[in-house]
Design an enzyme around this catalytic site. Structure first.
Site: not given
Ligand code: NDP
Length: 280
Positions: A53, A97, A120
């Site tokens: 990422k 994450q 997200d």
């Protein structure tokens, strides 16, 4: 006739190129899009995802910072960092994450991310907005599935879509997005009575199960579009999807490969959401 391949690698590269142009436009207006990625612990797969990422951000010119915290980090410390990032004007998107270590309440942490920075798209408020059709961030993997359909020129309107899997990160949101695009949607799961019969009805079939090659060619309607979200490691090195590619490709009109299908789209959509957050 064998299916046409929905090439996620190629389409993701196109999306990244579009994002790069948008980043340049934003910078010309004095806005420097920024993403903060938070990683707690040393899970090897998560470390790879986070590295990818960060690298993807650099490639398109998005400022990115990675916060690597030890596995023993307390929930309070993590929430403090989220609060700091929520207030940081350099940061437009925050990604924590997952999975988090067991002693941390994932839900509390995701919920703490400011709605306008939840790139997200996992927070309850964002999901609520998605369900009611309000302005929101589309969660990255389902968003990637929708862009694959779009780039292949497939309009879900009026089509019968079957989603196999009802997770909060893939199955449910992709079903909502298909519904918003006027598909007639069926969601299947582990208690579905006759999965094969349901799948055979699908003009658009999305598999997000996590079971290697569960969906075989005999479960596919002639000419269907098959999007395989699954990533399953079999043996030492081989990756397979939730769809048995060889048999399904004999029936489908379009099909995504694994790897190289939905996988590359996920990070591309994260970049897209981050520039959108900066633009807002
Ligand atoms: P989850 O394990 O959270 O959900 C799996 C779903 O599949 C559940 O709803 C479960 O039903 C259903 N299911 C399990 N077995 C069956 C069965 N035999 N028949 C029908 N349904 C079944 O998985 P995720 O949604 O997180 O991920 C799914 C797959 O997608 C995984 O392989 C994952 O690695 C991959 N993935 C890929 C991403 C990418 O970037 N390409 C991103 C995210 C995930 P029930 O609810 O009843 O238990």
């Amino acid at each position: 006739m064998p299916a046409q391949i929905l090439d996620g690698k190629k389409i993701a590269a196109e999306v990244r190129a579009e994002v790069k142009e948008e980043v340049s436009r934003l910078k010309a207006e004095g806005i420097n899009p920024g993403l903060a990625v938070v990683l707690v612990g040393e899970d090897p797969a998560s470390q790879v995802y986070v590295r990818n990422k960060h690298r993807a951000c650099e490639e398109v010119g998005i400022y990115s910072e990675v916060h690597r915290l030890p596995a023993a980090t307390s929930q309070a410390e993590l929430l403090k960092l989220i609060d700091k990032l929520n207030k940081d004007p350099k940061i437009h998107g925050i990604l924590v994450q997952l999975p988090l270590p067991d002693h941390i309440d994932e839900k509390k942490v995701i919920d703490a991310i400011a709605l306008e920075k939840d790139v997200d798209g996992f927070s309850p408020a964002n999901v609520g907005n998605l369900v009611i059709g309000d302005k929101c961030f589309y969660p990255c993997t389902p968003h990637g599935c929708m862009v694959l359909l779009e780039k292949a020129g497939i309009d879900p309107k009026g089509k019968k879509a079957v989603v196999v899997g009802r997770s909060n990160i893939v199955g449910k949101p992709v079903a909502m997005m298909l519904l918003a695009r006027h598909a007639t949607v069926t969601i299947c799961h582990s208690r579905t009575r006759d999965l094969a019969a349901e799948c055979r009805q699908a003009d658009i079939l999305i598999a997000a199960v996590g079971k290697p090659e569960l969906i075989t060619g005999d479960m596919i309607k002639e000419g269907a579009v098959v999007i395989d979200v699954g990533i399953n490691r079999v043996g030492e090195k081989k990756l397979v999807g939730d769809v048995h590619f060889e048999s399904a490709a004999q029936k489908a009109g379009w099909i995504t490969p694994v790897p190289g299908g939905v996988g590359p789209m996920t990070i591309a959509m994260l970049l897209k959401n981050t520039v959108e957050a900066a633009r807002r």
